[in-house]
Design a protein around this motif. Structure first.
Motif, short mmCIF file in Angstrom:
data_model
loop_
_atom_site.label_atom_id
_atom_site.label_comp_id
_atom_site.label_asym_id
_atom_site.label_seq_id
_atom_site.Cartn_x
_atom_site.Cartn_y
_atom_site.Cartn_z
N ALA A 134 0.83 -1.20 0.00
CA ALA A 134 0.00 0.00 0.00
C ALA A 134 0.86 1.25 0.00
CB ALA A 134 -0.93 -0.01 1.21
N ALA A 157 2.17 1.75 -3.51
CA ALA A 157 1.11 2.24 -4.39
C ALA A 157 0.83 3.72 -4.13
CB ALA A 157 -0.16 1.42 -4.19
N CYS A 175 -7.21 -1.91 -10.25
CA CYS A 175 -6.28 -2.71 -9.46
C CYS A 175 -4.83 -2.41 -9.83
CB CYS A 175 -6.55 -4.20 -9.65
SG CYS A 175 -8.17 -4.73 -9.04
N LEU A 212 -3.61 -5.02 -5.30
CA LEU A 212 -4.38 -4.06 -4.51
C LEU A 212 -5.50 -3.47 -5.35
CD1 LEU A 212 -1.52 -2.02 -2.78
CD2 LEU A 212 -2.77 -3.96 -1.84
N GLN A 213 -6.65 -3.29 -4.75
CA GLN A 213 -7.74 -2.58 -5.40
C GLN A 213 -7.81 -1.18 -4.83
OE1 GLN A 213 -11.82 -3.97 -4.76
NE2 GLN A 213 -12.28 -3.54 -6.92
N VAL A 214 -7.88 -0.19 -5.73
CA VAL A 214 -7.87 1.21 -5.32
C VAL A 214 -9.26 1.60 -4.86
CG1 VAL A 214 -7.36 3.56 -6.03
CG2 VAL A 214 -6.06 1.65 -7.01
N TYR A 272 -6.48 1.40 -0.05
CA TYR A 272 -6.30 0.22 -0.88
C TYR A 272 -6.80 -1.02 -0.15
CZ TYR A 272 -3.07 3.46 -3.10
OH TYR A 272 -2.53 4.56 -3.69
#
Length: 638
Positions: free
Chosen positions: A146, A149, A164, A180-182, A187
């Protein structure tokens, strides 16, 4: 004045420990004992004293016990471990926090820790316990994917909500993949997988060097697996050689004495990494399947390599169809990313519901208000006492004095009110009250202080005009127009500040308070300049050197020019350029006819100072509107 403190972020997931401190929006890497990144190793002497930041290649003194990475001991139940991992971590947090606070000159008020995504409740609880032992409030924890990202998005990577990101961390063994999904608030981790080749690449290369030496009938007795001293030295040498191979074809590797160094090439590294590269494609597919997404759902791929792995970038590109954003050789990437991710969540309070530390009012706290009051009264009295009064048969028919000087006196009266209002949120008139009445919030104190400044300063300026008319025995209207007219723009700005300052985020209050403090030195210089100019025009006989109205007047004009430049801008560069120019220009053009215009120039600078302060307050109180205005301005400029 008291300040709100700074935010600290420490990266505990990388091969070396790095920290970044956020001081009112400015990100500052923390120097840990003179280094940007501190080795994880610790040494324990026979007396139980801990020594932090010991490199693996160093030989501990006799009797000392070396632990390459005490964080690996977190979460274990082994009672025979050589050190208390929680106590080591507490010592580490105390040390890094102390270094950060000393470097920025402010206390650390919040702590963020970047941790591996595999750490669960047991190790997280141990982190909280370590922070408690170190005397630090419970830290916010951010997983390494995270943080990476967040850093990438803060530096230009576009990832819409719902999309993602695939994060590949090649910093420590094993290499890990995370999807990871935003989301709008951060996240969500969908899947993570370790790519576990036969061993750490450095260990594989070191073992091959040992085997090569043995194959040549020259046995090299180094135990890589048990991390002996010679083994640690060899591993560190291999790691440094891999760094060199990023820019050259061959690199030396030091061997235990008395052996001569050997050499490894890029081909050696490529051979060692081949088992890892062969598994990348399947590992990516398995990770995406576990996350239940297709490659089309990926908005980006992020690769972080602390040590180059030849071919990894190309394999990720082939497996995903996206070229990874590479974050390499940046020790503070994770610490910075964690700060970017947690900044909106650390403190959502505003001045309206927060309390700054307050201290008892001291005499020296009134210095600014006292000096400004003296400057204001000095200009008022000089304008009155040097007024040229024309009478006919004991009847006053006209009065000549410097109206801009009276206006400056009124403006300085308002600045005095600003100086008093600046003290309102941080000082008591007496000691701490003993009554149970709740302490007003900082926003409430600011509102009361600046409303009182607007009203009180305007009344003082009006009284200046009335007092001047009474003193010279003439119509007070022109004097009232100048004193009150010069103070009213500042009063309007004070009202705007009173109305909007309670919305300022609590974390921005210390910086905002520094901006609101009136520059007393600038006002004193301007007062001296105006006073000298008026004195030069009223002294009998006047001083006259080289055809100028007088050295006294020219000196005063120069001082006024310097004060005008310093008041009009906060930029040191602009001040350095404009102050000498205005000083020389004012001194040259000064005459009895231009003195009023020069004084008006200073009045404009003071008004501009108050407008800038009100604008700064509005931007802090309404950041969305300020950002929209900047975007609109940028669009028009294009």
């Amino acid at each position: 004045m008291p300040s709100g403190g700074a935010r600290l972020s420490i990266d505990l997931s990388s091969p070396a420990i790095a920290a970044t401190v956020d001081r009112h929006g400015a990100r500052i890497p923390v120097m840990l004992d003179g280094r940007l990144a501190m080795p994880r190793g610790v040494a324990l002497d026979p007396a139980g004293n801990l020594y932090l930041g010991v490199p693996s290649a160093n030989t501990p003194p006799p009797g000392h016990q070396f632990v390459p990475d005490p964080l690996d001991l977190l979460g274990t139940t082994d009672t025979s471990r050589p050190v208390d991992a929680v106590e080591v971590l507490a010592t580490l947090l105390r040390h890094v926090t102390g270094q950060a606070a000393k470097q920025v000159g402010e206390p650390i008020v919040t702590l963020t820790l970047t941790i591996p995504s595999s750490w669960g409740p047991r190790r997280r609880d141990q982190l909280i316990e370590a922070a408690s032992r170190a005397g630090i409030s419970a830290p916010t924890m951010v997983t390494a994917p995270a943080a990476l990202a967040a850093h990438a998005q803060a530096h230009g990577l576009t990832a819409p909500d719902g999309s993602c990101l695939l994060i590949c961390q090649a910093g420590r063994h094993p290499v890990t993949l995370t999807v990871l999904q935003v989301n709008s608030d951060g996240y969500r981790e969908l899947a993570t997988r370790a790519i576990d080749p036969p061993g750490d690449l450095n260990q594989v290369l070191a073992q091959r060097i040992v085997e090569a030496a043995t194959a040549h009938d020259d046995p090299l007795r180094v135990d890589i697996a048990d991390q002996t001293q010679d083994g640690r030295v060899l591993l560190e040498s291999v790691r440094q050689a891999r760094q060199l191979l990023a820019t050259q074809d061959r690199a030396p590797v030091l061997l235990p004495a008395p052996r001569t160094p050997t050499v490894i090439t890029r081909d050696d590294v490529a051979t060692a990494t081949q088992p890892l590269l062969d598994t990348v494609h399947d590992a990516v597919r398995d990770t995406l399947d576990t996350a239940d997404i297709n490659p089309q759902h990926l908005a980006g791929v992020i690769l972080r390599e602390t040590e180059p792995i030849p071919g990894l970038h190309d394999r990720l590109t082939t497996a995903t169809g996206l070229a990874p954003a590479v974050l390499r050789d940046q020790s503070h990437v994770l610490a910075d990313g964690a700060l970017a991710l947690t900044a909106p969540h650390h403190d959502a309070r505003t001045a309206a519901d927060s309390h700054l530390p307050r201290v008892r009012l001291r005499v020296r706290d009134l210095t600014s208000a006292t000096v400004l009051t003296a400057c204001s009264l000095a200009l008022l009295l000089q304008a009155v006492l040097t007024a040229d009064i024309t009478t006919v048969e004991y009847r006053i028919i006209g009065v000549r004095t410097s109206l801009p000087q009276l206006g400056t006196a009124g403006a300085l009266a308002m600045l005095t009110a600003f100086a008093v209002a600046h003290l309102a949120p941080t000082t008591w008139l007496a000691g701490t009250p003993t009554t149970p009445t709740p302490e007003p919030a900082t926003g409430s104190l600011i509102r009361r202080g600046y409303l009182a400044a607007a009203v009180g300063g305007a009344i003082a300026a009006a009284l200046y005009g009335l007092a001047t008319g009474t003193s010279v025995g003439y119509d007070y209207s022109p004097y009232l127009r100048w004193t009150l007219g010069s103070a009213l723009p500042l009063a309007v700005c004070a009202t705007v500040i009173a109305a909007t300052a309670p919305r300022i985020p609590a974390t921005d209050l210390p910086t905002w308070l520094k901006h609101t403090r009136p520059a007393v030195l600038h006002a004193a210089i301007a007062t001296a300049g105006i006073y000298l100019m008026r004195a030069a025009l009223t002294i009998t006989p006047p001083v006259d050197w080289t055809g100028m109205p007088g050295l006294i007047g020219s000196t005063g004009a120069a001082l006024l020019g310097i004060a005008t430049a310093m008041t009009a801008t906060r930029s040191r560069t602009i001040r350095t350029i404009t102050a000498p120019g205005l000083a020389i220009g004012y001194a040259i053009v000064f005459t009895s006819n231009t003195s009023g215009a020069l004084t008006v120039g200073y009045l404009i600078a003071v008004t501009w100072w108050s407008i800038r302060l009100a604008g700064h307050t509005l931007r802090l109180a309404f950041p969305a509107a300020g950002a929209a205005l900047r975007r609109l301005t940028d669009g028009r400029s294009d």
